[in-house]
Scaffold this motif. Structure first.
Motif: not given
Length: 851
Positions: A446-474
Motif C-alpha cells: 500500500q503506497d501513497a501516490t500523487t496525482d500529477p494534475i491535481t497534486s492530490l495524494q491517495s493510497v493504493g495498491d502497488t503490486p508486482v507488474q509484468n510486461g511481456s512480448v512475443l515477437l516473430d524473429n524474421q
C-alpha cells in the motif's frame, strides 16, 4: 505690318505641313484598317474594289466625299464586325480554358479507380465511422473510441419539415442538378491554376456527403476533382432520396445534452429535444437543419452538456430563423407557418443536462497500443503528403500536434480498418496466465501516490507488474504481449515502459560486438579478479569475486559481471559499440556509453521490453535486425490499403557471430552453473534450439528473462512501479517459471511459429580451434618464473568469427593484472595459492548487476 504678314504666311505653311503629315499618317492607318477589314468583311472589300471611281484618290479622300448616312453605316458595320470578332476570340479562349481544365482534370483522375456501385453504397451507408480494430486473421474486436453518437434511421422516419429544411438551406437546387454544379469545378480549376482562392465552396449536398464519407478534408484540387467525379457517379447510381437519407444520417450536428458530439438527425433530435426525428416540429426541424453550417457555434450545449449562455445561444436561434425564411422563400412552407415557427421559444424545449453512460474497453492494452500506433502512422503519412519531413515533424511538437489532430479526425470519422499482428488466441491465453500467476510474483504494498494534475495524494495498491512480448524473429511482428496485471486498475503498458535491462544487455552490447570484432572467441579467457576502474569496482552476483580467468561462454552463461566489464573496457578501445546498438533500435547517449556500468545494464532511462526483445531477435535471424511492429495495414471502408508495413532488414552482426552467440546463449540453459538451468524441465517442447538470457539489477528492482527459438523471441520483465520497492532474491526464478508457462501456451496454441526443429546452420566462416582449456589459446611455450613450460594439456573447442587464436602466451586473457597472471601460472604449476577461491567485495558497485 510686313513682318506680321510674313509670320502669318510661315504659320500657314507650317500648319499645311502638319496637316499633310497628319493626312499621310491617317491614310497609312486607314490603309491598315482597310486591309484588316477586307479580310474579315467581304462586302466591304467588294465596295473598295467596285465603288472607287478614282484610283488616284486616297481612301480618306474617297470616304470623305460619301454621304453621312453611308459613313455611319460603314462605321456601324465595322463596329459590329469588331464586336463579333471579339466575341469569337472570347469563345475560343473560353473553349481553350475549358479544354485545359478538362485536360488537367483528366490528368489528375487518370490513375483514380472508378468505384463500383457496391463500393460506394458501402461507403455512403457506413455509419460506423470510427476505425475498426482487428486482431490478426481479420478478427475484429472493437473500434477507435469516439464521443460521436450516431443512430441511423430511414428517411421515412424523418420529419418532412427536416428534409425540406436541409434542402432549402444547404442545396436549393438539389433535385435539379446531377450531383455537382459545373461552375464549382471551373472555379476550382481557376483557383488551382492561378493560386487565388483555395476555398472553392458551394458544394452540393452530394459533394458534402462524399467529403464526409469517402474523402479527407484536405483542401487540394485533386481532392476537389475526386469529389466532383464521385458526386457525379453517386448521382447516377442512387436516387435523390437515398442521397438525402445518407446525408441526414451522417451530418455532424453539434453536441447533445450529455456533452457528446452527435451526428445524424435522429441523435440530434433525441439529444436536443428528447424526441425522434419523425416527430420534430417545424421550428425544431429548422434549428437542426441550421447546424451543419457551423455545428460548434450553433449547438445549444457546451462540452459538459450544460445549456449555453443566452448571448451564445442566440446564434443558433437566429440561424433557425434564417432556415425558416429560406423554406418560405422556396414555397416549402406558408407565410403563416413561417411567422408561427419564428415565434416558437426553443430555449424551453432544449433537454436538461444529463450524464453519459459509462463504457468499458475490452482488450484495453491492445486498444491503446493500436490507437497510439495508428495515430502516429497516420500523422507521419499526412505530414509526408504535405512534404513535411519526418525529422522536421519530430523536432516540432506544435507541427506534430497539428497533423496528429488531423490523423485523429480521420481515424474517428472515415471508417478505416486497422489490422494488427496480434494473434487473438495466443493473446487470450497469455492474459489468462498473468491473471492466474500474478499473485505469485511478490507481495502487494500500500503506497501513497500523487496525482500529477491535481497534486492530490491517495493510497493504493502497488503490486508486482509484468510486461511481456512475443515477437516473430524474421518479420518483427508482435504476435502477442502482456501489458500489465490488470488494465482496469493500471492502464500503463509495461511492454513499453523503460526499465533497467540488467544482464540482458550483455550479449547485445558486449559479447556480440566483441566476437564480431574478432576480439574474442567462445573460449577466450576473461579476468574475474578484484578490480577498480578509478571510482567503479564491479562485483559478481552476491557481491562475490571468482578470482580466476573465466572462458567467455561460461562468463556469459553464469552472467558474471567483472569479466563482462573487463571485456567492455577492451571493446571500447577497438570499436564504438553504439554502431551495433543503433542498428538494433536501441539508442543511448554518449555519456551512457562512456560508463563501464552500461555493460551491466546501468542505463540512464532504461530500455523497454519491446525494444530489448526486438534487439534480441537479431541473433535468431542470422545477425539481421528488423524493427518490431504491431500494425500490419490500414484500409479504407472499401478495403483499399492506405498503409502497409514493409519489413526492412539491417545487417548488425555477421552470420558467424550470430551462430557463435547462439551457441554461447544456449549455455544459459544447459551449463551446470547457467542462470536458467531449471527452465528446460518446465517446458513442454524440445529445447535443443532454445537460447536465452536472464537479467537482474543489483537491488532486485528489475528481473528479466528473454528466450528465443529459431522462430520466436519471448521476453518477460517484472518489477514494481514504486522506486522504493524491490523484488526478492527468488524473483528471477519466479519470472522464469512464469516465462515457461507463457512459452507453453504459445506452443499449445501454435507450435509452428516456434520453428523448434530448425537448427542454426553453421556458416563456413565459423572457425573451430582446439585450444588449451586453461588459457583459451592454442598450445604454446611459456616462460614461468624463468622456466620454460609447454602448455598443451586439456583441449576444448573454441569458435571464432573467421580467425584463429595465437599460441598460448603469458598474458593470454582480457583484463587482469600482472599479479593475477602470476597467481594463475603458479596455480597452473601446482601451487595452492587461493586461485579460484571466491571472495567478497568490500562494497557493492553502484551499477553492478547480479544474477
Amino acid at each position: 505690318m510686313k513682318d506680321s504678314k510674313q509670320r502669318s504666311s510661315q504659320r500657314q505653311k507650317h500648319a499645311s505641313a502638319l496637316i499633310s503629315k497628319g493626312r499621310r499618317k491617317v491614310n497609312t492607318l486607314f490603309s491598315k484598317i482597310k486591309t484588316k477589314l477586307s479580310h474579315s468583311m467581304p462586302w466591304l472589300n467588294n465596295w473598295f474594289k467596285h465603288q472607287d471611281k478614282d484610283q488616284n484618290r486616297t481612301f480618306v479622300d474617297q470616304f470623305s466625299t460619301k454621304p453621312l448616312t453611308f459613313k455611319l453605316n460603314v462605321f456601324l458595320e465595322a463596329l459590329k464586325s469588331l464586336i463579333l470578332y471579339g466575341i469569337s476570340i472570347g469563345l475560343i479562349m473560353f473553349a481553350l480554358g475549358l479544354g485545359i481544365g478538362a485536360g488537367y482534370f483528366a490528368a489528375l483522375m487518370k490513375d483514380e479507380p472508378v468505384p463500383s456501385y457496391q463500393v460506394l453504397k458501402q461507403q455512403l451507408d457506413n455509419t460506423d465511422q470510427a476505425a475498426g480494430l482487428y486482431f490478426a486473421k481479420n478478427t475484429k474486436f472493437g473500434a477507435i473510441k469516439t464521443d460521436l453518437s450516431r443512430t441511423p434511421v430511414s428517411i421515412n422516419e424523418m420529419s418532412p419539415y427536416l428534409t425540406d429544411a436541409i434542402v432549402a438551406t444547404e442545396d436549393e437546387d438539389f433535385y435539379k442538378h446531377q450531383g455537382v454544379v459545373p461552375k464549382a469545378l471551373l472555379r476550382a480549376v481557376i483557383s488551382d491554376l492561378t493560386g487565388f482562392g483555395s476555398q472553392t465552396g458551394g458544394s452540393t449536398l452530394t459533394q458534402q456527403l462524399i467529403k464526409m464519407q469517402v474523402l479527407t478534408s484536405q483542401v487540394t484540387f485533386k481532392r476537389k476533382a475526386t469529389e466532383v467525379l464521385l458526386a457525379l457517379r453517386v448521382d447516377k447510381y442512387f436516387t435523390k432520396k437515398e442521397i438525402l437519407q445518407d446525408y441526414l444520417n451522417i451530418a455532424t450536428l453539434g453536441r447533445n445534452n450529455k456533452g457528446q458530439n452527435v451526428a445524424g438527425v435522429q441523435e440530434a433530435a433525441q439529444g436536443l429535444f428528447g424526441k425522434d426525428a419523425k416527430n420534430l416540429s417545424l421550428a425544431e426541424a429548422a434549428y437542426i437543419a441550421g447546424l451543419p453550417q457551423s455545428p460548434s457555434v450553433y449547438t445549444p450545449y457546451d462540452q459538459d452538456g450544460t445549456l449555453k449562455d443566452p448571448e451564445y445561444l442566440k446564434y443558433g436561434l437566429e440561424r433557425k430563423n434564417t432556415v425558416l425564411f429560406r423554406m418560405y422563400r422556396d414555397d416549402r412552407i406558408t407565410k403563416a407557418e413561417y411567422k408561427a415557427a419564428k415565434k416558437v421559444d426553443l430555449t424551453s424545449e432544449f433537454q436538461a443536462k444529463a450524464e453519459p453512460e459509462s463504457t468499458s474497453k475490452r482488450y484495453g492494452y491492445v486498444y491503446n497500443l493500436l490507437e497510439s500506433q495508428a495515430t502516429d502512422i497516420m500523422t507521419k503519412q499526412l505530414a509526408n503528403e504535405a512534404n513535411v519531413s519526418t525529422e522536421k515533424l519530430n523536432s516540432s511538437p506544435t507541427l506534430y500536434k497539428q497533423y496528429e489532430t488531423k490523423a485523429t479526425e480521420l481515424l474517428s470519422t472515415k471508417g478505416y480498418q486497422i489490422h494488427s499482428t496480434i494473434d487473438k488466441d495466443i493473446y487470450d491465453s497469455m492474459q489468462e496466465i498473468v491473471k492466474q500467476e500474478g499473485s505469485s510474483f511478490g507481495p502487494t504494498y500500500q503506497d501513497a501516490t500523487t496525482d500529477p494534475i491535481t497534486s492530490l495524494q491517495s493510497v493504493g495498491d502497488t503490486p508486482v507488474q509484468n510486461g511481456s512480448v512475443l515477437l516473430d524473429n524474421q518479420t518483427g511482428k508482435v504476435i502477442s504481449f502482456v501489458g500489465g496485471r490488470d488494465f482496469s486498475l493500471k492502464q500503463t503498458n509495461y511492454m513499453l515502459t523503460k526499465r533497467s535491462p540488467g544482464s540482458t544487455i550483455k550479449p547485445l552490447l558486449v559479447y556480440g560486438p566483441a566476437i564480431d570484432q574478432k576480439l574474442i572467441g567462445s573460449k577466450t579467457m576473461l579476468a574475474d579478479f578484484k578490480t577498480n576502474f578509478k571510482t567503479y569496482a564491479p562485483t559478481d552476483y552476491g557481491n562475490t569475486i571468482q578470482n580466476k580467468f573465466i572462458p567467455a561462454d561460461k562468463a556469459l552463461a553464469q552472467s558474471l559481471n567483472i569479466p563482462t566489464v573487463n571485456l567492455y573496457n577492451k571493446l571500447r578501445k577497438t570499436t564504438n559499440p553504439a554502431t551495433y546498438m543503433d542498428k538494433m533500435g536501441i539508442h543511448l547517449s554518449d555519456d551512457e556509453y562512456s560508463q563501464l556500468g552500461l555493460a551491466l545494464g546501468g542505463t540512464k532511462d532504461g530500455i523497454s521490453v519491446l525494444a530489448q526483445a526486438s534487439a534480441f531477435t537479431t541473433f535468431a535471424d542470422e545477425g539481421q535486425h528488423v524493427d518490431a511492429y504491431v500494425i500490419d495495414k490500414i484500409t479504407d471502408p472499401a478495403g483499399n490499403i492506405i498503409y502497409k508495413h514493409h519489413t526492412k532488414k539491417t545487417r548488425v552482426f555477421s552470420k558467424a557471430t550470430s551462430y557463435i552467440m547462439n551457441q554461447m546463449l544456449s549455455g544459459v540453459l544447459t551449463d551446470t552453473d547457467g542462470t536458467a538451468t531449471q527452465l528446460s524441465d518446465q517446458l513442454y517442447f524440445n529445447t535443443n534450439n532454445l537460447v536465452g538470457k536472464t537479467g537482474t539489477n543489483n537491488d532486485n528492482r528489475d528481473v528479466w528473462f528473454i528466450g528465443s527459438t529459431p522462430g520466436i523471441t519471448l521476453a518477460s520483465w517484472m518489477g514494481y512501479d514504486s522506486t522504493g520497492r524491490n523484488l526478492t532474491d527468488s524473483s528471477s526464478t519466479i519470472n522464469q517459471n512464469y516465462w515457461a508457462k507463457l512459452a507453453n501456451s504459445v506452443y499449445q496454441n501454435d507450435p509452428s511459429i516456434m520453428k523448434l526443429e530448425e537448427d542454426h546452420e553453421k556458416p563456413s566462416t565459423v572457425t573451430s580451434s582446439k585450444v588449451v582449456k586453461a588459457t583459451g589459446q592454442l598450445p604454446g611455450i611459456v616462460s614461468i618464473n624463468g622456466n620454460t613450460r609447454t602448455v598443451d594439456s586439456g583441449k576444448v573447442t573454441s569458435l571464432y568469427n573467421n580467425w584463429t587464436p595465437e599460441a598460448t602466451q603469458y598474458e593470454f586473457g582480457i583484463g587482469g593484472t600482472s599479479s593475477n597472471y602470476e597467481t594463475f601460472w603458479n596455480h597452473y604449476m601446482g601451487y595452492n595459492n587461493g586461485y579460484g577461491t571466491i571472495t567478497y567485495g568490500e562494497t557493492k558497485a553502484s551499477q553492478s548487476e547480479s544474477e
